[in-house]
Scaffold this motif. Structure first.
Motif, PDB file in Angstrom:
ATOM      1  N   ALA A   1      30.603  32.924  32.387  1.00  0.00           N
ATOM      2  CA  ALA A   1      30.907  34.242  31.825  1.00  0.00           C
ATOM      3  C   ALA A   1      30.003  34.539  30.634  1.00  0.00           C
ATOM      4  CB  ALA A   1      32.374  34.304  31.407  1.00  0.00           C
ATOM      5  N   ARG A   2      29.821  33.571  29.770  1.00  0.00           N
ATOM      6  CA  ARG A   2      28.961  33.773  28.596  1.00  0.00           C
ATOM      7  C   ARG A   2      27.508  34.007  29.008  1.00  0.00           C
ATOM      8  NH1 ARG A   2      32.054  28.983  25.313  1.00  0.00           N
ATOM      9  NH2 ARG A   2      33.668  30.300  24.362  1.00  0.00           N
ATOM     10  N   LEU A   3      27.054  33.309  30.036  1.00  0.00           N
ATOM     11  CA  LEU A   3      25.693  33.492  30.536  1.00  0.00           C
ATOM     12  C   LEU A   3      25.510  34.909  31.084  1.00  0.00           C
ATOM     13  CD1 LEU A   3      22.955  32.149  31.149  1.00  0.00           C
ATOM     14  CD2 LEU A   3      23.922  31.366  33.326  1.00  0.00           C
ATOM     15  N   ALA A   4      26.493  35.387  31.832  1.00  0.00           N
ATOM     16  CA  ALA A   4      26.419  36.737  32.403  1.00  0.00           C
ATOM     17  C   ALA A   4      26.447  37.801  31.316  1.00  0.00           C
ATOM     18  CB  ALA A   4      27.576  36.953  33.379  1.00  0.00           C
ATOM     19  N   VAL A   5      27.301  37.627  30.332  1.00  0.00           N
ATOM     20  CA  VAL A   5      27.396  38.598  29.234  1.00  0.00           C
ATOM     21  C   VAL A   5      26.098  38.627  28.440  1.00  0.00           C
ATOM     22  CG1 VAL A   5      28.567  39.114  27.061  1.00  0.00           C
ATOM     23  CG2 VAL A   5      29.903  38.507  29.085  1.00  0.00           C
ATOM     24  N   ALA A   6      25.527  37.462  28.184  1.00  0.00           N
ATOM     25  CA  ALA A   6      24.269  37.394  27.441  1.00  0.00           C
ATOM     26  C   ALA A   6      23.146  38.114  28.179  1.00  0.00           C
ATOM     27  CB  ALA A   6      23.884  35.939  27.184  1.00  0.00           C
ATOM     28  N   ALA A   7      23.202  38.100  29.516  1.00  0.00           N
ATOM     29  CA  ALA A   7      22.184  38.777  30.313  1.00  0.00           C
ATOM     30  C   ALA A   7      22.365  40.285  30.321  1.00  0.00           C
ATOM     31  CB  ALA A   7      22.210  38.242  31.742  1.00  0.00           C
ATOM     32  N   GLY A   8      23.590  40.745  29.999  1.00  0.00           N
ATOM     33  CA  GLY A   8      23.830  42.183  29.955  1.00  0.00           C
ATOM     34  C   GLY A   8      24.953  42.677  30.843  1.00  0.00           C
ATOM     35  N   ALA A   9      25.753  41.781  31.411  1.00  0.00           N
ATOM     36  CA  ALA A   9      26.821  42.195  32.314  1.00  0.00           C
ATOM     37  C   ALA A   9      27.836  43.082  31.600  1.00  0.00           C
ATOM     38  CB  ALA A   9      27.532  40.978  32.900  1.00  0.00           C
ATOM     39  N   ALA A  10      28.204  44.185  32.250  1.00  0.00           N
ATOM     40  CA  ALA A  10      29.246  45.065  31.734  1.00  0.00           C
ATOM     41  C   ALA A  10      30.615  44.666  32.241  1.00  0.00           C
ATOM     42  CB  ALA A  10      28.954  46.509  32.137  1.00  0.00           C
ATOM     43  N   ALA A  11      30.654  43.841  33.299  1.00  0.00           N
ATOM     44  CA  ALA A  11      31.925  43.418  33.887  1.00  0.00           C
ATOM     45  C   ALA A  11      31.746  42.052  34.530  1.00  0.00           C
ATOM     46  CB  ALA A  11      32.404  44.432  34.920  1.00  0.00           C
ATOM     47  N   LEU A  12      32.841  41.298  34.575  1.00  0.00           N
ATOM     48  CA  LEU A  12      32.867  39.970  35.176  1.00  0.00           C
ATOM     49  C   LEU A  12      33.857  39.977  36.326  1.00  0.00           C
ATOM     50  CD1 LEU A  12      33.147  37.922  31.850  1.00  0.00           C
ATOM     51  CD2 LEU A  12      31.041  38.440  33.122  1.00  0.00           C
ATOM     52  N   GLY A  13      33.416  39.551  37.507  1.00  0.00           N
ATOM     53  CA  GLY A  13      34.299  39.473  38.670  1.00  0.00           C
ATOM     54  C   GLY A  13      34.895  38.087  38.796  1.00  0.00           C
ATOM     55  N   LEU A  14      36.222  38.028  38.907  1.00  0.00           N
ATOM     56  CA  LEU A  14      36.967  36.764  38.920  1.00  0.00           C
ATOM     57  C   LEU A  14      37.772  36.701  40.210  1.00  0.00           C
ATOM     58  CD1 LEU A  14      38.077  37.178  35.220  1.00  0.00           C
ATOM     59  CD2 LEU A  14      36.251  35.676  36.051  1.00  0.00           C
ATOM     60  N   VAL A  15      37.377  35.799  41.114  1.00  0.00           N
ATOM     61  CA  VAL A  15      37.895  35.790  42.478  1.00  0.00           C
ATOM     62  C   VAL A  15      39.119  34.892  42.582  1.00  0.00           C
ATOM     63  CG1 VAL A  15      37.322  35.446  44.907  1.00  0.00           C
ATOM     64  CG2 VAL A  15      35.528  36.140  43.295  1.00  0.00           C
TER      65      VAL A  15
ATOM     66  N   ALA B   1      34.464  44.319  30.854  1.00  0.00           N
ATOM     67  CA  ALA B   1      35.615  44.377  31.752  1.00  0.00           C
ATOM     68  C   ALA B   1      35.789  43.043  32.472  1.00  0.00           C
ATOM     69  CB  ALA B   1      35.437  45.501  32.760  1.00  0.00           C
ATOM     70  N   THR B   2      37.027  42.604  32.580  1.00  0.00           N
ATOM     71  CA  THR B   2      37.343  41.410  33.364  1.00  0.00           C
ATOM     72  C   THR B   2      38.109  41.868  34.591  1.00  0.00           C
ATOM     73  OG1 THR B   2      39.305  41.076  31.947  1.00  0.00           O
ATOM     74  CG2 THR B   2      37.325  39.816  31.427  1.00  0.00           C
ATOM     75  N   VAL B   3      37.561  41.584  35.757  1.00  0.00           N
ATOM     76  CA  VAL B   3      38.039  42.181  37.008  1.00  0.00           C
ATOM     77  C   VAL B   3      38.572  41.097  37.934  1.00  0.00           C
ATOM     78  CG1 VAL B   3      37.461  43.715  38.920  1.00  0.00           C
ATOM     79  CG2 VAL B   3      36.238  43.941  36.739  1.00  0.00           C
ATOM     80  N   LEU B   4      39.858  41.136  38.201  1.00  0.00           N
ATOM     81  CA  LEU B   4      40.501  40.221  39.136  1.00  0.00           C
ATOM     82  C   LEU B   4      40.284  40.712  40.558  1.00  0.00           C
ATOM     83  CD1 LEU B   4      42.639  37.985  39.967  1.00  0.00           C
ATOM     84  CD2 LEU B   4      44.353  39.793  39.682  1.00  0.00           C
ATOM     85  N   LEU B   5      39.678  39.883  41.415  1.00  0.00           N
ATOM     86  CA  LEU B   5      39.561  40.203  42.833  1.00  0.00           C
ATOM     87  C   LEU B   5      40.762  39.612  43.560  1.00  0.00           C
ATOM     88  CD1 LEU B   5      36.580  40.435  41.742  1.00  0.00           C
ATOM     89  CD2 LEU B   5      35.863  39.928  44.089  1.00  0.00           C
ATOM     90  N   THR B   6      41.497  40.454  44.274  1.00  0.00           N
ATOM     91  CA  THR B   6      42.701  40.014  44.950  1.00  0.00           C
ATOM     92  C   THR B   6      42.688  40.421  46.415  1.00  0.00           C
ATOM     93  OG1 THR B   6      45.127  40.071  44.927  1.00  0.00           O
ATOM     94  CG2 THR B   6      43.990  42.097  44.299  1.00  0.00           C
TER      95      THR B   6
ATOM     96  N   ALA C   1      41.091  44.807  34.674  1.00  0.00           N
ATOM     97  CA  ALA C   1      40.972  45.590  35.902  1.00  0.00           C
ATOM     98  C   ALA C   1      41.285  44.705  37.099  1.00  0.00           C
ATOM     99  CB  ALA C   1      39.568  46.174  36.042  1.00  0.00           C
ATOM    100  N   VAL C   2      41.660  45.357  38.189  1.00  0.00           N
ATOM    101  CA  VAL C   2      41.924  44.639  39.435  1.00  0.00           C
ATOM    102  C   VAL C   2      41.090  45.272  40.544  1.00  0.00           C
ATOM    103  CG1 VAL C   2      43.935  46.056  40.036  1.00  0.00           C
ATOM    104  CG2 VAL C   2      43.711  43.763  41.000  1.00  0.00           C
ATOM    105  N   GLN C   3      40.497  44.430  41.367  1.00  0.00           N
ATOM    106  CA  GLN C   3      39.698  44.880  42.509  1.00  0.00           C
ATOM    107  C   GLN C   3      40.459  44.506  43.775  1.00  0.00           C
ATOM    108  OE1 GLN C   3      35.479  43.979  42.332  1.00  0.00           O
ATOM    109  NE2 GLN C   3      35.440  43.493  44.516  1.00  0.00           N
ATOM    110  N   VAL C   4      40.945  45.521  44.479  1.00  0.00           N
ATOM    111  CA  VAL C   4      41.748  45.314  45.680  1.00  0.00           C
ATOM    112  C   VAL C   4      40.795  45.238  46.859  1.00  0.00           C
ATOM    113  CG1 VAL C   4      43.635  46.205  47.077  1.00  0.00           C
ATOM    114  CG2 VAL C   4      43.649  46.571  44.600  1.00  0.00           C
TER     115      VAL C   4
END
Length: 217
Positions: A14-28, A55-60, A79-82
């Motif tokens: 997560a820290r690596l992605a944020v450092a690169a510029g990610a606006a959201a993290l997908g968590l499966v 944004a922290t996005v739960l994939l369900t 956030a939740v990703q359906v």
């Protein structure tokens, strides 16, 4: 152009992605197939460690309102990703239960029928994500296939909808610029294309973000 880095495995990624510029993290969370599944305790740990602006996005794979809302409460995501088609009225019920939670509905683009499906999803969700899964497969594919779908259909959906649209499916540093120019989505969503042997690759991340910035400008 925003980027969601998906299939985050731990706080370090997560820290690596944020450092690169990610606006959201997908968590499966638990899925019938696909990469990047982690347990709910790890999802909650990543969500707690993420900066407030990310944004922290739960994939369900859950389709019922109670199941979706319970997972979101346990993991404390923003956030939740359906990833499957929800039961009728489920998204409205989730919104009533958790008004602050953003809802992203996935539409798997397998043909022109996705245009009407995306328009219907946009009536209930805060955003729509276009992916390359297959709900009719013997084992459902709900994302993470690494396949690219027909971007001309996705471009048509982007033009029609008045909601943010994420583009996923087969994205990589080599085609990110083409995706931006062809589809003009609100955000790109990448998983396999920035990984090496399953782990997030800093060099591939850098190339991906550089391609996105160049195409966006």
């Amino acid at each position: 152009m925003r980027v969601k880095v998906c299939c985050i495995r731990d706080v370090e990624e997560a820290r690596l992605a944020v450092a690169a510029g990610a606006a959201a993290l997908g968590l499966v969370s638990e899925m019938p197939s696909g990469p990047g599944v982690i347990d709910e305790d790890t999802i909650a740990a990543v969500a707690a460690a993420a900066p407030p602006a990310v944004a922290t996005v739960l994939l369900t794979c859950r389709r019922d309102a109670a199941g979706i809302a319970d997972q979101a409460r346990r993991t404390r995501v923003s956030a939740v990703q359906v990833c499957d088609r929800p039961h009728p009225g489920a998204l409205a019920a989730v919104r009533d239960a958790l008004p602050a939670l953003k809802i992203v509905q996935v539409v798997h683009v397998t043909g022109m029928g996705a245009v009407a499906e995306a328009a219907a999803a946009a009536e209930e969700a805060d955003a729509v994500l276009l992916d390359s899964g297959n709900l009719e497969a013997r084992v459902k594919e709900l994302g993470g296939t690494g396949r690219r779908h027909d971007w001309t259909i996705s471009a048509r959906i982007v033009q029609r909808l008045r909601r943010p649209v994420f583009l996923a499916g087969g994205l990589s540093p080599d085609n990110a610029a083409e995706a931006v120019r062809t589809v003009r989505p609100w955000a790109l969503d990448v998983c396999r294309g920035v990984r090496t042997e399953g782990r997030l690759d800093a060099a591939k991340l850098e190339r991906f973000f550089a391609a996105v910035r160049a195409a966006s400008s």
